[in-house]
Design a protein around this motif. Structure first.
Motif, mmCIF file in Angstrom:
data_model
loop_
_atom_site.group_PDB
_atom_site.id
_atom_site.type_symbol
_atom_site.label_atom_id
_atom_site.label_comp_id
_atom_site.label_asym_id
_atom_site.label_seq_id
_atom_site.Cartn_x
_atom_site.Cartn_y
_atom_site.Cartn_z
ATOM 1 N N UNK A 165 0.840 -1.204 0.000
ATOM 2 C CA UNK A 165 0.000 0.000 0.000
ATOM 3 C C UNK A 165 0.873 1.252 0.000
ATOM 4 N N UNK A 166 1.886 1.276 0.861
ATOM 5 C CA UNK A 166 2.747 2.457 0.974
ATOM 6 C C UNK A 166 3.491 2.756 -0.321
ATOM 7 N N UNK A 167 3.993 1.698 -0.972
ATOM 8 C CA UNK A 167 4.719 1.895 -2.229
ATOM 9 C C UNK A 167 3.772 2.414 -3.317
ATOM 10 N N UNK A 168 2.612 1.801 -3.435
ATOM 11 C CA UNK A 168 1.650 2.212 -4.467
ATOM 12 C C UNK A 168 1.153 3.628 -4.201
ATOM 13 N N UNK A 169 0.860 3.932 -2.946
ATOM 14 C CA UNK A 169 0.383 5.266 -2.577
ATOM 15 C C UNK A 169 1.430 6.326 -2.904
ATOM 16 N N UNK A 170 2.694 6.019 -2.624
ATOM 17 C CA UNK A 170 3.739 7.010 -2.822
ATOM 18 C C UNK A 170 4.258 7.109 -4.234
ATOM 19 N N UNK A 171 4.268 5.992 -4.980
ATOM 20 C CA UNK A 171 4.916 5.970 -6.292
ATOM 21 C C UNK A 171 3.994 5.609 -7.450
ATOM 22 N N UNK A 172 2.925 4.861 -7.163
ATOM 23 C CA UNK A 172 2.055 4.404 -8.232
ATOM 24 C C UNK A 172 2.309 2.941 -8.548
ATOM 25 N N UNK A 173 1.475 2.379 -9.423
ATOM 26 C CA UNK A 173 1.669 0.989 -9.840
ATOM 27 C C UNK A 173 2.740 0.920 -10.941
ATOM 28 N N UNK A 174 2.975 -0.267 -11.484
ATOM 29 C CA UNK A 174 4.035 -0.442 -12.484
ATOM 30 C C UNK A 174 3.821 0.463 -13.698
ATOM 31 N N UNK A 175 2.592 0.506 -14.199
ATOM 32 C CA UNK A 175 2.296 1.335 -15.365
ATOM 33 C C UNK A 175 2.520 2.815 -15.095
ATOM 34 N N UNK A 176 2.100 3.272 -13.921
ATOM 35 C CA UNK A 176 2.313 4.678 -13.562
ATOM 36 C C UNK A 176 3.803 5.004 -13.502
ATOM 37 N N UNK A 177 4.583 4.098 -12.899
ATOM 38 C CA UNK A 177 6.024 4.322 -12.791
ATOM 39 C C UNK A 177 6.688 4.341 -14.161
ATOM 40 N N UNK A 178 6.273 3.416 -15.034
ATOM 41 C CA UNK A 178 6.867 3.373 -16.372
ATOM 42 C C UNK A 178 6.594 4.666 -17.127
ATOM 43 N N UNK A 179 5.334 5.082 -17.134
ATOM 44 C CA UNK A 179 4.985 6.280 -17.908
ATOM 45 C C UNK A 179 5.670 7.527 -17.339
ATOM 46 N N UNK A 180 5.819 7.593 -16.037
ATOM 47 C CA UNK A 180 6.432 8.773 -15.411
ATOM 48 C C UNK A 180 7.927 8.840 -15.663
ATOM 49 N N UNK A 181 8.595 7.690 -15.655
ATOM 50 C CA UNK A 181 10.051 7.680 -15.737
ATOM 51 C C UNK A 181 10.603 7.363 -17.132
ATOM 52 N N UNK A 182 9.836 6.607 -17.924
ATOM 53 C CA UNK A 182 10.321 6.193 -19.239
ATOM 54 C C UNK A 182 9.354 6.495 -20.377
ATOM 55 N N UNK A 183 8.068 6.601 -20.066
ATOM 56 C CA UNK A 183 7.045 6.674 -21.099
ATOM 57 C C UNK A 183 6.574 8.065 -21.446
ATOM 58 N N UNK A 184 5.276 8.187 -21.687
ATOM 59 C CA UNK A 184 4.716 9.407 -22.276
ATOM 60 C C UNK A 184 4.881 10.640 -21.397
ATOM 61 N N UNK A 185 5.001 10.467 -20.082
ATOM 62 C CA UNK A 185 5.131 11.617 -19.184
ATOM 63 C C UNK A 185 6.591 11.954 -18.862
ATOM 64 N N UNK A 186 7.517 11.264 -19.524
ATOM 65 C CA UNK A 186 8.939 11.473 -19.274
ATOM 66 C C UNK A 186 9.599 12.139 -20.474
ATOM 67 N N UNK A 187 10.859 12.506 -20.323
ATOM 68 C CA UNK A 187 11.622 13.049 -21.447
ATOM 69 C C UNK A 187 11.932 11.984 -22.484
#
Length: 210
Positions: A165-187
């Motif tokens: 719960x703490x990890x998901x609440x703070x960082x998001x699920x796998x898809x959220x992390x991918x898009x934020x760091x590597x995908x459409x929401x990243x450079x």
């Protein structure tokens, strides 16, 4: 993008840069050799010298550059006009990347491994950083186990029951992390490709967290 290539075959005979002494160099030669395609290779000194790679691409010395997808995204993000360059969807090798941990810390290995599984499981179950609080009230037993409402997983890892719960609440699920760091929401703007869930055309799945 100006070349208009959509497949690797369309790069036949055009100058392709690659870092010398890397697996990318041998993979490039093997792929073009197997397909009996004309290959014009320009060997650069190092995969680590991003400024040299950027200069070779920007000057037109290279029509294309080959490396693993994450490195291609990083290089493209450093170009003055990244939108002028495409990363081909077709891939000529599989270069999976994974986390690295110390060999003498098996508990940390288990925690990291199951945290990755929890993030993938959360995406499959529809749990996000935005709805995780509401999902704690779900009747789904898999959701209850993942979020620690039904105890057991946390204790097995030597953690608090709310670890996932703490990890998901703070960082998001796998898809959220991918898009934020590597995908459409990243450079980097990378397509998820095989990093999609197994039920969405990718390879990502998690074993049951029980």
């Amino acid at each position: 993008k100006k070349l208009g290539a959509k497949t690797v075959r369309q790069l036949s005979g055009v100058p392709i840069c690659v870092a010398g002494g890397t697996v990318f160099e041998s993979t490039l030669g093997a792929h073009f050799g197997a397909g009996k395609l004309p290959l014009k290779t320009i060997v650069l000194e190092s995969a680590e010298k991003f400024d040299d790679i950027r200069a070779a691409i920007t000057s037109g010395r290279c029509t294309a550059y080959t490396a693993d997808v994450s490195q291609l995204g990083a290089i493209r993000s450093k170009l003055s006009r990244p939108s002028d360059f495409d990363i081909l969807a077709e891939q000529i090798s599989r270069e999976p990347l994974a986390q690295l941990v110390r060999q003498d810390d098996p508990q940390f290995f288990d925690i990291l491994r199951w945290t990755i599984f929890a993030l993938i499981d959360a995406e499959e179950l529809g749990i996000t950083s935005r709805n995780v609080d509401a999902m704690t009230k779900s009747d789904n037993l898999d959701v209850q186990r993942l979020l620690g409402i039904m105890p057991g997983n946390g204790k097995a890892l030597g953690l608090d029951e709310s670890w996932a719960y703490n990890v998901i609440k703070g960082l998001g699920n796998y898809g959220e992390l991918f898009e934020k760091n590597l995908g459409r929401d990243s450079l980097l703007k990378l397509d998820r490709g095989l990093n999609r869930l197994w039920n969405a055309g990718g390879l990502m799945y998690a074993p049951p967290l029980r």
